[in-house]
Design an enzyme around this catalytic site. Sequence first.
Site, PDB file in Angstrom:
ATOM      1  N   ASP A 451      29.727  36.619  54.034  1.00 25.01           N
ATOM      2  CA  ASP A 451      31.063  36.866  53.855  1.00 25.01           C
ATOM      3  C   ASP A 451      32.054  36.463  55.026  1.00 25.01           C
ATOM      4  O   ASP A 451      31.479  35.660  55.881  1.00 25.01           O
ATOM      5  CB  ASP A 451      31.406  38.489  53.906  1.00 25.01           C
ATOM      6  CG  ASP A 451      32.300  39.183  53.222  1.00 25.01           C
ATOM      7  OD1 ASP A 451      33.356  38.441  52.781  1.00 25.01           O
ATOM      8  OD2 ASP A 451      32.078  40.312  52.692  1.00 25.01           O
ATOM      9  N   ASP A 516      37.522  41.248  45.438  1.00 26.55           N
ATOM     10  CA  ASP A 516      36.856  42.486  45.891  1.00 26.55           C
ATOM     11  C   ASP A 516      37.269  43.568  44.728  1.00 26.55           C
ATOM     12  O   ASP A 516      36.653  44.807  44.953  1.00 26.55           O
ATOM     13  CB  ASP A 516      37.569  42.849  47.139  1.00 26.55           C
ATOM     14  CG  ASP A 516      36.637  42.263  48.332  1.00 26.55           C
ATOM     15  OD1 ASP A 516      35.480  41.721  48.176  1.00 26.55           O
ATOM     16  OD2 ASP A 516      37.019  42.348  49.346  1.00 26.55           O
TER      17      ASP A 516
END
Length: 712
Positions: A451, A516
């Site tokens: 990430d 997301d």
Amino acid sequence: MLPTGPSDFVRLDGGAVSLVLDVRGPSPVTLYWGTGLDAGADGSMLDLLAAREDAPCSPLVAAPLALTPLAGQAFPGRPGLLTHGEGRRWATYTRIVDVRRPDPGAVEIDSVDEANGVALTHHLRLDRHGMLVGWTQVRNDGPGLLDLEWLSAPVLALPPHLVEWVTFEGRWAGEYRMQTQPRVMGAVVKENRRGRTSHDAFPGILAQAAGAGDQAGEVYGLHLGWSGNHRLYADTLSDGRAYVQMGELFMPGEMRLAPGQIYRTPVLYAACSLMGRNGISACFHAHVRNRPDHARVRAKPRPVHYNTWEAVYFDHDPALLLKLVDAAADIGVERFVLDDGWFRGRRSDRAGLGDWFVDEGIYPDGLHPIVARVRERGMEFGLWVEPEMVNPDSDLYRAHPDWVLGTPPAPQLVFRNQLVLDASRVDVQDYLFARLDALLRDYPISYLKWDMNRDISHPGGVDGVAAAHAHVEGLYALLRRVRDAYPDVEIESCSAGGGRADLGILSLTDRVWASDSNDALDRLTIQRGLSTFLPPELIGSHVGPTDCHITGRRVAMATRVATAMFFHLGLEVNLLGLSDAERMELAAGISLHKHYRPLLHDGRLIRLDRPANEEAFGILAADGAQALYSFTLLSEPSGYFAGRLRLAGLDPAARYHVRLLWPDAAQKSPLFNSLRDGVLFTGSTLTEAGLQLPRLHPQSALILGVVRVPAG
């Protein structure tokens, strides 16, 4: 190396596409790029077809729109090279000195400006799928430093009948939204200074003819494979010539070349199509699937994921996680991914980043009990990491505050309570590799979710020099190191969702997290945009909670499953909070995905042109023997019924068995109720007449399975 000899023109052919370059003048110029030409077509014909008379108040001979337009040639648009040495050596004027053909599908052209000490190399390759791949390289042949402010990848001239630009914009949780605007005189400019590919300025653009859509029309598509700052410059000159420049965006003084030093642009990928935007996607997908690095993805079926993030966030309870492991295995999950919150001090996003040691306070026996249960249940184990980031509240930052990028005395921009490590530093790379290496040795990890949850807002190194470029190169080097040491470990590029998705990072990773947001309706738009360039199997798509945690929207399980079905399927819902009926429905969706996974991850994506309140697309097998089509009603139609669904891509002369695969529920429509058992139709009736869609509630989805019936 192919013999070159004296030649006025260079021609490349591949995948029903032709590129013809004029190399007679001082700089290489695109004479033609488009649909494949017949063997008799030559450069002299194309040159004559493009001949213009003098224009009023204009140069007698127009400055060439070269692969690198130059200031020294008085190009009236943006030069493709902007450089200087102490304020001099800026008016570059190169001459071709060598044309090489490494093989029939490629060309390399060297050009030199002896007076200013600048050398350029252009590399172009046209593959068998019609994908044009290229880069530009500059070398400092002068005695002093050469400040490089801009170098575009090969600049491609576009046909004048392309009248629209399509760009990609967005934000966090709303990426890859396509925006169409007319191509008028002047430039469309998109710049990204976020230090990653970005959510709002994806480095891709389409140019299309009037009336072009997904299924038909002439479209050109370009993408820059780079995971950092970049610039897109699409321009139309006053004389009507249009071109696109794409390259890395440098901070002031960031790229200074010493004598003999070179800089090579990120790779440009470009395609053209007479079959609408679907043709662009077909070219990009075929190219990506045939890249050597994609072999890792194709080595086995893409495992169905379960990711713990939206089920537990930072509240890690080993007993609860073991229950989630069992619940995931029970419904057919194949890979269990433990997300953020497993390492020291990580009780929220305010602390812990950088200290990549398992938190003994939560996991006294390490992750071994969780991993053991995962593997006992027949699943692979994956782990979330964010190596480039550090919290000020961490042991790493307290020991090495100088490892952080910054531009003192300017204060650091507060961004998710974290700072960015300078990945260009060897000591930073060594530390990060050591921690990743320890985890990968201690645990049988098959997958890293890598990430990056913030922009690089202050990309200054400890020496005060801008380091945005060096950071990306350092990231690439670290990924190569991990890849070389653990070639079987898959890596996902996640960056607060879709903030780092491009063909540069995907040469070192195995999938991207598109957003997301798990809101199924938002995901349809996001996945439509990103799949223009990336094949479905590289795009992670998860079934989220009943009420989306980001939008708050409630979408039925059947629609959430249908939206994620066609991509790299995963789950991010709290399985322990589902009803028995919801678990059964989710398990059925996973089973359906697995059954059709070879088709979904190897077939040709076909988007269907539909009204704005609908979304429809299909996946067609390479041999045309079977297909899956998805239809989603986003909002109510203006009339009582939606229109007919015409199944593009099928053979009109064949016969097909059509069945409603999803959802498994009785239908009021007599047609769709009969489709539950399957009905035989001719191809022409499906492609031309189409199926009358049933009356559906908004946010409802259908999946049709189509199988060709052998003749006879």
